[in-house]
Design an enzyme around this catalytic site. Structure first.
Site, PDB file in Angstrom:
ATOM      1  N   LYS A  31      33.399  28.351  91.017  1.00  0.00           N
ATOM      2  CA  LYS A  31      32.190  29.172  90.872  1.00  0.00           C
ATOM      3  C   LYS A  31      31.103  28.773  91.866  1.00  0.00           C
ATOM      4  O   LYS A  31      30.093  29.447  91.979  1.00  0.00           O
ATOM      5  CB  LYS A  31      31.671  29.149  89.442  1.00  0.00           C
ATOM      6  N   ALA A  42      30.820  11.099  91.011  1.00  0.00           N
ATOM      7  CA  ALA A  42      31.358   9.895  90.366  1.00  0.00           C
ATOM      8  C   ALA A  42      31.073   8.692  91.243  1.00  0.00           C
ATOM      9  O   ALA A  42      31.353   8.697  92.442  1.00  0.00           O
ATOM     10  CB  ALA A  42      32.857  10.053  90.137  1.00  0.00           C
ATOM     11  N   GLN A  43      30.526   7.662  90.632  1.00  0.00           N
ATOM     12  CA  GLN A  43      30.122   6.491  91.426  1.00  0.00           C
ATOM     13  C   GLN A  43      31.098   5.334  91.263  1.00  0.00           C
ATOM     14  O   GLN A  43      31.729   4.880  92.193  1.00  0.00           O
ATOM     15  CB  GLN A  43      28.726   6.031  90.983  1.00  0.00           C
ATOM     16  N   GLY A  44      31.207   4.865  90.002  1.00  0.00           N
ATOM     17  CA  GLY A  44      31.877   3.599  89.727  1.00  0.00           C
ATOM     18  C   GLY A  44      33.252   3.519  90.317  1.00  0.00           C
ATOM     19  O   GLY A  44      33.586   2.569  91.023  1.00  0.00           O
ATOM     20  N   GLU A 109      33.818  -2.881  85.059  1.00  0.00           N
ATOM     21  CA  GLU A 109      32.950  -2.041  84.236  1.00  0.00           C
ATOM     22  C   GLU A 109      33.185  -2.381  82.774  1.00  0.00           C
ATOM     23  O   GLU A 109      34.155  -3.077  82.439  1.00  0.00           O
ATOM     24  CB  GLU A 109      33.203  -0.556  84.530  1.00  0.00           C
ATOM     25  N   ASP A 203      32.411  26.580  81.065  1.00  0.00           N
ATOM     26  CA  ASP A 203      32.915  27.965  81.107  1.00  0.00           C
ATOM     27  C   ASP A 203      34.404  28.048  80.776  1.00  0.00           C
ATOM     28  O   ASP A 203      34.846  28.970  80.089  1.00  0.00           O
ATOM     29  CB  ASP A 203      32.670  28.573  82.493  1.00  0.00           C
ATOM     30  N   HIS A 224      26.025   8.207  78.851  1.00  0.00           N
ATOM     31  CA  HIS A 224      26.008   7.035  79.738  1.00  0.00           C
ATOM     32  C   HIS A 224      24.738   6.252  79.441  1.00  0.00           C
ATOM     33  O   HIS A 224      23.665   6.834  79.297  1.00  0.00           O
ATOM     34  CB  HIS A 224      26.030   7.487  81.203  1.00  0.00           C
ATOM     35  N   ARG A 268      30.529   1.442  76.093  1.00  0.00           N
ATOM     36  CA  ARG A 268      29.457   2.315  76.572  1.00  0.00           C
ATOM     37  C   ARG A 268      28.612   2.901  75.434  1.00  0.00           C
ATOM     38  O   ARG A 268      27.393   2.980  75.535  1.00  0.00           O
ATOM     39  CB  ARG A 268      30.122   3.433  77.372  1.00  0.00           C
ATOM     40  N   HIS A 329      27.066  12.435  79.579  1.00  0.00           N
ATOM     41  CA  HIS A 329      27.852  12.076  80.764  1.00  0.00           C
ATOM     42  C   HIS A 329      29.250  12.679  80.777  1.00  0.00           C
ATOM     43  O   HIS A 329      29.687  13.209  81.797  1.00  0.00           O
ATOM     44  CB  HIS A 329      27.943  10.551  80.822  1.00  0.00           C
ATOM     45  N   GLU A 353      38.365  17.170  82.917  1.00  0.00           N
ATOM     46  CA  GLU A 353      37.435  17.057  81.780  1.00  0.00           C
ATOM     47  C   GLU A 353      37.520  18.234  80.811  1.00  0.00           C
ATOM     48  O   GLU A 353      37.214  18.091  79.630  1.00  0.00           O
ATOM     49  CB  GLU A 353      35.990  16.875  82.286  1.00  0.00           C
ATOM     50  N   ARG A 364      35.653   7.305  75.975  1.00  0.00           N
ATOM     51  CA  ARG A 364      36.401   7.086  77.214  1.00  0.00           C
ATOM     52  C   ARG A 364      36.081   5.725  77.818  1.00  0.00           C
ATOM     53  O   ARG A 364      34.911   5.330  77.927  1.00  0.00           O
ATOM     54  CB  ARG A 364      36.032   8.178  78.228  1.00  0.00           C
TER      55      ARG A 364
HETATM   56  C1  SIN Z   1      29.733   4.822  86.311  1.00  0.00           C
HETATM   57  O1  SIN Z   1      29.829   4.626  87.508  1.00  0.00           O
HETATM   58  O2  SIN Z   1      29.082   4.131  85.537  1.00  0.00           O
HETATM   59  C2  SIN Z   1      30.443   5.990  85.735  1.00  0.00           C
HETATM   60  C3  SIN Z   1      31.874   5.705  85.699  1.00  0.00           C
HETATM   61  C4  SIN Z   1      32.510   6.560  84.681  1.00  0.00           C
HETATM   62  O3  SIN Z   1      31.835   7.330  84.008  1.00  0.00           O
HETATM   63  O4  SIN Z   1      33.716   6.434  84.496  1.00  0.00           O
END
Ligand code: SIN
Length: 513
Positions: A31, A42-44, A109, A203, A224, A268, A329, A353, A364
Site C-alpha cells: 500500500k 527494526a533496530q535490535g 537482549e 488491513d 516496548h 519485556r 510495538h 506479524e 514475543r
Molecule cells: C529492539 O531493538 O528493542 C526491538 C527488537 C524487537 O522488537 O525484537
C-alpha cells in the site's frame, strides 16, 4: 505455472515473493512504496543460534519461557531449528551483518540466555535486510504494484482466489491468483503511542477476519519498554540495555530490580509495566534511560540511528540520561496458521506479524520476529502447490460462543479517539471495567463511509479493536503481555488459545496449542 499474490513488503512479503518468483507467477502488492514497512525500522536485530556456545535447544527454551505457556511447541522448534539456515541465506543475499575481528558480532537482549542477536549498520538491522531484499525482488520476475490498498480478500467456493485493491495506477481492481500470501504486517496504529510506522493499520488481519479466517491470541499486544518520550515515540532498542544502560526514576534511582531480579533485562512486559507504574507514581513524567557509562563514542558507533534522532531532539545521550516511555510495538495475535503459514481458509497463507503461528505465545522474545518472518515465509512457498489439507488446519472443536456486545454503531470517530481509547482501556494494564467501557464505546462508533484509504484503515482498526477488547475481556487472567489488573495471577487452566472468527455473527472458537 501457478500464480500467487503476495500482500505486503516487509521481510515476510519480500522473502515470500522472492522465493515464489523462482517457480510461480508472482504479483507483489504494497500500500506504500516497496521499501516501506515495519521491517525497515527494526533496530535490535535477528536472533538465531549460530554460535558455538549457543544451541537450538537454548533458543527454544528462551522462546518458550517468554511465551508464558502459550507457544505452539512445533512452531517454536521449526523457528529455532531452521532459523540459522535462513539467516545464512540472508548473508548470501548480501545482508552485511556487523562483524568484530572478522566474526559476526552479536548483541544481547532481554530474556535471552545467550548473546545471539545479529545486527547490521549498528541499529539499522531492519533497513539493511529490507534494502537487500528489495534489490533482489526488483531483479526477480515478480511483478510489483506499489500504492495498492487491499480492500478485501476474494473468496470463491470457500477458497481465497484473489484480492480487491484500489490504487492510483490501476483504480479499483480485482487481482486473481491460485493463492494469496498475506504479509501485510501488524496494527501498531491501534494505540496512541507506538513505535510502528503509519502504515501499520492491520488491513490484512481485518480483511482475513471479514473473509471468515480464524484469528487467535489477539489479546496479546506487546509494549516496548523504551521509546523516546517525544512525538512519534522513536524506538530505543533493547540492545542499548543489553549493552548495560540502566533505567532511572525522576530522582535518578535505579528501580527495575524492585520488580525483577534481571532488572533492565527482565522480560519485556515486566520492564514495560515496571516503567508504566513508575511513571504513574511520579505524576506521568517519563523515566530516564541512562547510557552515559557506555560513552558517546561507543554509542555513536553502535547505535548511529538512535544517536542521530537524539541529536534531532537536542539530546546528548553520551552525557545525559534520555526520557523514555513504553509504546505499542508488536502484535502477537493475528491470522491463525499452522507451521506452513496455512490459515483456516484454503488458498490463504499468512506470514510475518499479520500471522499467529503460535511461535510467540503470550509474549514475543526480542528479535524473534524478523526470524519468524524469514522462516515461515520461506516455508509457505514450499506449500503453494500442495493440496490444502482435508482436515482443518486448525482445531476449533470447542463450541463457538457469540460475542456478547451488540454492535449498534451511530457515532463517527477519529483515529486519535480510537487510539487513545485503546491506550487508556486496553493497553499495558486492563481491567474488566475498563474493557467493558471500551467495548461499549467501540460498539457505538461507526467508520466514515467516504471510501478513502484512510477511512478504510480506520474501519479496519475499529474492527480489530473490537475483537482485541472482546478477547481481553474473555481472558480473565494475566499472562505474558496481557495484564488484567482485576486478575493479576496466571491461571493454568486458561493456558489455551482464544480464536475468533467472524461468521455472522462473530463467534469465539478455541484453538488447540
Ligand atoms: C529492539 O531493538 O528493542 C526491538 C527488537 C524487537 O522488537 O525484537
Amino acid at each position: 505455472m501457478g500464480s500467487v499474490i503476495v500482500v505486503g513488503t516487509g521481510i515476510a512479503g519480500l522473502v515470500a515473493a522472492l522465493e515464489a518468483s523462482r517457480s510461480h507467477d508472482v504479483t507483489l502488492v504494497t500500500k506504500w512504496e516497496l521499501a516501506e514497512s515495519n521491517t525497515k525500522y527494526a533496530q535490535g536485530g535477528i536472533a538465531a543460534a549460530l554460535f558455538d556456545d549457543d544451541s537450538v535447544e537454548s533458543h527454544i527454551d528462551d522462546t518458550l519461557r517468554a511465551g508464558a505457556g502459550l507457544n505452539s511447541h512445533r512452531a517454536v522448534e521449526v523457528l529455532c531449528t531452521e532459523g540459522p539456515d535462513r539467516v545464512r541465506d540472508l548473508i548470501r543475499l548480501g545482508v552485511a551483518f556487523d562483524r568484530e575481528h572478522g566474526e559476526l558480532a552479536r548483541g544481547r537482549e532481554a530474556a535471552h540466555s545467550r548473546s545471539r542477536i545479529l545486527h547490521a549498520g549498528g541499529d539499522a538491522t531492519g533497513a539493511a535486510i529490507e534494502a537487500a531484499l528489495v534489490l533482489a525482488v526488483r531483479e526477480s520476475a515478480a511483478r510489483v504494484i506499489e500504492y495498492a490498498f487491499v480492500t478485501d480478500l476474494v473468496v470463491s467456493d470457500g477458497r481465497v482466489v484473489g484480492v480487491d485493491v484500489i490504487a492510483p495506477a490501476v483504480g479499483a481492481r480485482r487481482l486473481e491468483a491460485d493463492s494469496v500470501i498475506l504479509a501485510s504486517g501488524g496494527a501498531g496504529q491501534l494505540y496512541r503511542h507506538t513505535t510502528n510506522p503509519i502504515v501499520t493499520t492491520g488491513d490484512g488481519a481485518a480483511a482475513a477476519l471479514r473473509a471468515g479466517a480464524v484469528l487467535s491470541d489477539v489479546e496479546f499486544y506487546q509494549f516496548h519498554p523504551t521509546s523516546l518520550a517525544v512525538p512519534g515515540n522513536f524506538l530505543i532498542s533493547e540492545a542499548v540495555r543489553g549493552e548495560g544502560a540502566m533505567i532511572l526514576d525522576a530522582d535518578g534511582r535505579r528501580f527495575m530490580t524492585d520488580w525483577h531480579p534481571d532488572g533492565e533485562l527482565a522480560p519485556r512486559d515486566v520492564v514495560a509495566r515496571g516503567i508504566a507504574r513508575q511513571m504513574a507514581a511520579q505524576g506521568g513524567t517519563p523515566v530516564l534511560l541512562d547510557a552515559t557509562a557506555l560513552g558517546a563514542e561507543f554509542l555513536a558507533e553502535r547505535f548511529p540511528g538512535i544517536t542521530r534522532v537524539c541529536h534531532e531532539y537536542g539530546l546528548e545521550w553520551g552525557s545525559e540520561p534520555i526520557p523514555v516511555t513504553p509504546a505499542a510495538h508488536y502484535w502477537m495475535g493475528g491470522v491463525r496458521t499452522d507451521e506452513w503459514g496455512r490459515t483456516s481458509l484454503p488458498g490463504l497463507f499468512a506470514v510475518g506479524e499479520v500471522a499467529c503461528t503460535g511461535v510467540h505465545g503470550a509474549n514475543r522474545l526480542a528479535s524473534n520476529s524478523l526470524l519468524e518472518s524469514l522462516v515461515f515465509a520461506w516455508r509457505s512457498v514450499g506449500m503453494l502447490d500442495q493440496p490444502w489439507p482435508d482436515a482443518a488446519v486448525l482445531d476449533d472443536s470447542m463450541p463457538p460462543e457469540p460475542l456478547d456486545t451488540p454492535v449498534d454503531p451511530t457515532e463517527l470517530f477519529t483515529r486519535l479517539e480510537l487510539q487513545q481509547l485503546m491506550w487508556d482501556e486496553a493497553g499495558l494494564f486492563r481491567s474488566g471495567e475498563q474493557l467493558q467501557h471500551a467495548a461499549e464505546q467501540l460498539a457505538h462508533w461507526i467508520p466514515d463511509g467516504s471510501g478513502t484509504v484512510t477511512a478504510q484503515e480506520n474501519a479496519n482498526l475499529l474492527e480489530l479493536s473490537r475483537v482485541i477488547v472482546q478477547a481481553a475481556l474473555a481472558r480473565e487472567e494475566s499472562r505474558g503481555a496481557h495484564y488484567r489488573s482485576d486478575f493479576p495471577a496466571t491461571r493454568p487452566q486458561l493456558a489455551r488459545h482464544l480464536g475468533w472468527a467472524q461468521l455472522q455473527p462473530a463467534r469465539k472458537v478455541t484453538v488447540s496449542c
